[in-house]
Scaffold this active site. Sequence first.
Site, PDB file in Angstrom:
ATOM      1  N   TRP B 335    -106.703 -27.174 -29.607  1.00 17.18           N
ATOM      2  CA  TRP B 335    -107.547 -27.203 -30.809  1.00 17.18           C
ATOM      3  C   TRP B 335    -108.478 -25.992 -30.833  1.00 17.18           C
ATOM      4  O   TRP B 335    -108.774 -25.446 -31.892  1.00 17.18           O
ATOM      5  CB  TRP B 335    -108.378 -28.496 -30.833  1.00 17.18           C
ATOM      6  CG  TRP B 335    -109.261 -28.607 -32.043  1.00 17.18           C
ATOM      7  CD1 TRP B 335    -108.939 -29.160 -33.247  1.00 17.18           C
ATOM      8  CD2 TRP B 335    -110.600 -28.141 -32.172  1.00 17.18           C
ATOM      9  NE1 TRP B 335    -109.986 -29.064 -34.114  1.00 17.18           N
ATOM     10  CE2 TRP B 335    -111.030 -28.443 -33.494  1.00 17.18           C
ATOM     11  CE3 TRP B 335    -111.499 -27.494 -31.328  1.00 17.18           C
ATOM     12  CZ2 TRP B 335    -112.300 -28.125 -33.958  1.00 17.18           C
ATOM     13  CZ3 TRP B 335    -112.758 -27.173 -31.793  1.00 17.18           C
ATOM     14  CH2 TRP B 335    -113.141 -27.493 -33.094  1.00 17.18           C
ATOM     15  N   HIS B 336    -108.914 -25.573 -29.647  1.00 17.34           N
ATOM     16  CA  HIS B 336    -109.892 -24.485 -29.598  1.00 17.34           C
ATOM     17  C   HIS B 336    -109.296 -23.122 -29.903  1.00 17.34           C
ATOM     18  O   HIS B 336    -110.022 -22.178 -30.198  1.00 17.34           O
ATOM     19  CB  HIS B 336    -110.584 -24.448 -28.227  1.00 17.34           C
ATOM     20  CG  HIS B 336    -111.665 -25.471 -28.118  1.00 17.34           C
ATOM     21  ND1 HIS B 336    -111.410 -26.772 -27.782  1.00 17.34           N
ATOM     22  CD2 HIS B 336    -112.999 -25.391 -28.326  1.00 17.34           C
ATOM     23  CE1 HIS B 336    -112.548 -27.452 -27.779  1.00 17.34           C
ATOM     24  NE2 HIS B 336    -113.524 -26.643 -28.111  1.00 17.34           N
ATOM     25  N   GLY B 337    -108.001 -23.008 -29.838  1.00 15.99           N
ATOM     26  CA  GLY B 337    -107.420 -21.723 -30.185  1.00 15.99           C
ATOM     27  C   GLY B 337    -105.936 -21.684 -29.895  1.00 15.99           C
ATOM     28  O   GLY B 337    -105.446 -22.388 -29.006  1.00 15.99           O
ATOM     29  N   PHE B 491    -112.142 -21.331 -34.535  1.00 18.88           N
ATOM     30  CA  PHE B 491    -111.342 -22.453 -34.026  1.00 18.88           C
ATOM     31  C   PHE B 491    -110.768 -23.277 -35.157  1.00 18.88           C
ATOM     32  O   PHE B 491    -111.090 -23.571 -36.086  1.00 18.88           O
ATOM     33  CB  PHE B 491    -112.169 -23.331 -33.103  1.00 18.88           C
ATOM     34  CG  PHE B 491    -112.680 -22.567 -31.914  1.00 18.88           C
ATOM     35  CD1 PHE B 491    -111.850 -21.641 -31.294  1.00 18.88           C
ATOM     36  CD2 PHE B 491    -113.958 -22.724 -31.448  1.00 18.88           C
ATOM     37  CE1 PHE B 491    -112.307 -20.911 -30.213  1.00 18.88           C
ATOM     38  CE2 PHE B 491    -114.421 -22.001 -30.366  1.00 18.88           C
ATOM     39  CZ  PHE B 491    -113.598 -21.092 -29.748  1.00 18.88           C
TER      40      PHE B 491
END
Lengths: 493, 491
Positions: B335-337, B491
């Site tokens: 999810w963060h990248g 993000f």
Amino acid sequence: MKENNSKKYREKTPKRRKISNIVYLSTVLIAFESIGLALLIFPRSTVSITEKRELKKFPEFTLDSYFSGEFTKGVSEWFSDTVPFRDELTNAATAIGELNGFRVGGIRLHGVESLPTESSDTSTSSSESTSSTESSSSSSSSTSSSSSSSSESTHESTSSSSEQKKDDPNIQDHLNITNNGIAVVGDRALMMYGGSYSVGERYAKVMNKYKQAMPNVNVYSMIIPTSCEFYSPSELNGYHASELDNINHVNSFLQGVIPVDAYSALAAHTSEDIYLRTDHHWAPLGAYYAAQQFAKTAGVPFKDISEYSQEVVHGFVGTMYGYSGDIVLKNNPEDFVYYVPTTVEYTTTYYEYELSGGSIVGARPEFDGKFFVRYSDGSGMAYCTFMGGDSQIVKVKTNAGTGRRLAILKDSYGNALPGYLFGSFDEIIVIDMRYFTHNVVDFLTENGTTDILFANNAFHAATASTVTYYETFLTQKDWGYWQTKKPEADAAQ
Amino acid sequence: MVFSDLFFLYIFIPAVAICYALARCGDRARLKAAETGRAPRYANANLCPYTNAVLIVFSLIFYAWGEPIYIFLMLASVVMNYFVGLFIARGKQSSKPALVVGLVLNIAIIGVFKYADFLVDTLNLTGIGIPKPNIALPIGISFFTFQSISYLIDVYRREVKAQRNFFSLLLYISMFPQLIAGPIVRYSTISEEISNRTINFNDISEGSFRFLIGLGKKVILANQLAEISSKFLDGNLSSLTTGGAWLGIFAYTLQIYFDFSGYSDMAIGMGRCFGFHFDENFNHPYIARTITDFWRRWHISLGSFFRDYVYIPLGGNRRHQPLNILIVWFMTGLWHGASWNFVLWGLYFGAIIMLEKYTILKIKDKIPPIFLHLYSIFVIVFGWVIFYFVDFSRLGEFIPILFGGGKAGGWDAVVHGELMGNIWLLIGAVICCFPISKIIGYFYDKSASSDSAGGEVVLTGLKTICSLAILVVSTLLLIGSTTNPFLYLRF
């Protein structure tokens, strides 16, 4: 009794809390709206004197610019960049940044990294040295960009630099060359030298080519050391290379080109103001000692400094404040002291280029003007005193009567030299390494040049683009500026 | 547009505030007319149509400012989720297929716009040679897509009613305070306030204070810490000392917290000023004693999303817990990248949390708190190392430097100068990681002055001075600062 009082207060608390909230909210809102109104009412800034650049313009609206996001981004940037009283407010912000900590030994480093060791004992082939030059150049530029992106202030000065370059190349010549950040030591800024030996050999060889192309002309190489060579404290030894080593390295490759030992001439006077503290240039006094050394090497007469009148621009804060954002420099302005010859007659003719995006796009008609431009006290442009800038060819005719004609091929350090040589040469042509549209051999031959002086600082002597410029001058065909006007002038006569 | 931008602060906010105040007068007049019988009154009616309209218009302007094209994607997403929500609410037979369709579409949106390039790059590692689509990441897609998913699932679970007013759903998803970088606000949190909310002086006062605290965290702390971190982490690693590596990653540890929690504070504060009460997103995560505790305090809205919509439905603690943890932390990382280092970062924390369940959590009461704090901080800081370096070769180069394996040695004048030159900033930032307001509140309540008018004056005075200082200093620091994005915008 106490309990009663406490109860009484508790009952009043909601009302008190409400009053507190109102007081708090109105105070903050008044402050917020005052700032907001000030941003709207006062005239927006258009130029930053500190960063020496024009500020962002309001973007032009087109459907393309809108849908690409450029327009809205441009509006935000314009609003933030052109705040009223911008310089004063950014100075205040810089001063606030100073509260983040303290300086160890009075030193603050801006984008400085320790240097990898490199030997001057290069036995590389020509092709190897070329490629290593390229990589060296690119790595130094990436270092520069990474260090600049690391800090708002440095980033700002770098982004401003690229814009500034278009407008005022005179004070921008250090930005695309190898450097290792800035160290502010006490109240003196030092641009840390990260020069590469591999370029030095190429730099020497291009000067050799000039000598080969014009064998009857005396060719001299003066590599001018910068202030970090003399004023960098021992604790910063690992953060800059030796300019002297690189100068000696270049000199070892010279063939027929005569080195001018400006280094020793300057080293003997480091207790005097031979370098500007707040600018990346040397001071005019330093140029005097270097010019004296050159005159001695070239065997021409040289006028003592007593034959000049001293002029002073007070309150000068140079480029290093904009580059580093270091408030100590802003708070410690210096005197810009220069010397105007009083015992020699001279006329100065300018052949000025028109620039767009840093490139030559045209030329103005030649005109006579003053060699020394007087700047007012407090001006950060004082180093432009000499000829007002770089984007031009300048011819100075004098009554020296020595029969010698000099061409100086230089960076902005070289601008400070000609004024001391008016009594030494009958004619001095000043050519900037970035702005020249003639074939240099044809041009200098036509002018009857007897002496060529390469006068560049140690940074440029270690920068690949310098070599490229000088090589191009040898091979390029005349662009046609000024010559096309000449027949008309002749016809009119 | 970002919150820490002079145009946003001094043009956008005043404009929205003035319009909102006028619209509120309109809402009140309409309500009064309904109460006095001069206008019809319906049960469950939207009591704030004008203020909602203002918020929607300004939210769309806000988003279009940064994403003039992708705003249509966001609007399409809202339209799709609106109809899917209605289908889910329709009846038992249609709800499950509708939910599946809704989830697939939402995941497809985020999959295409966030992960397509990453997927192609990964597949190309096998030598397939698929052309890269080069799709730009729409700002905030991870946040508004997750909000949409939470809405659909909550409707499916009958925890909330489907929103029948399209504009109310549009407001929920597009509301500018939380649109582009969270927190991930659950529909149930604000569903009632969308149609009926009150605002008083306390809300505006507390909201403004919270907003300014967030602004200060971002501009005064995070932006200045970013200068330190990028100086050491973005440069030439071959000349980086061990001290420089630690100073850089320590600064980044502080930077990312103040950057992200600052944004959340600003979002929560603005929401409060408009009458919305968002849940907290951070709870002083760096005072955590274990990593399990850290993740209960860091980005709470994301953690609770994965807990409620992934971990528990997968079986939670009851069935194949290790697998569930692995999946959740794989997804948290991703999810963060769209990069493998984020996946590694997620799995790193997943593994540690799993280990903690069988080790530290069982004996933590017997371990002195200081050791627990030191352990947690080390694990967290090392986690940020994995998080920071998208390029695995640089990550591989950096880790040995941290432990003394660099060529440049342990310490140099650059590190010393940078440390001392920012020592007050770093100390101040560390102090701000602690729950200062709670500590002050605790001592204030205990002191005799808490009942006195003088105490109230002192407290209000402190709050006012602190707010004014943050406002003035932040404004000064933002002048000329044209690239100032929040880290979590990517993000």
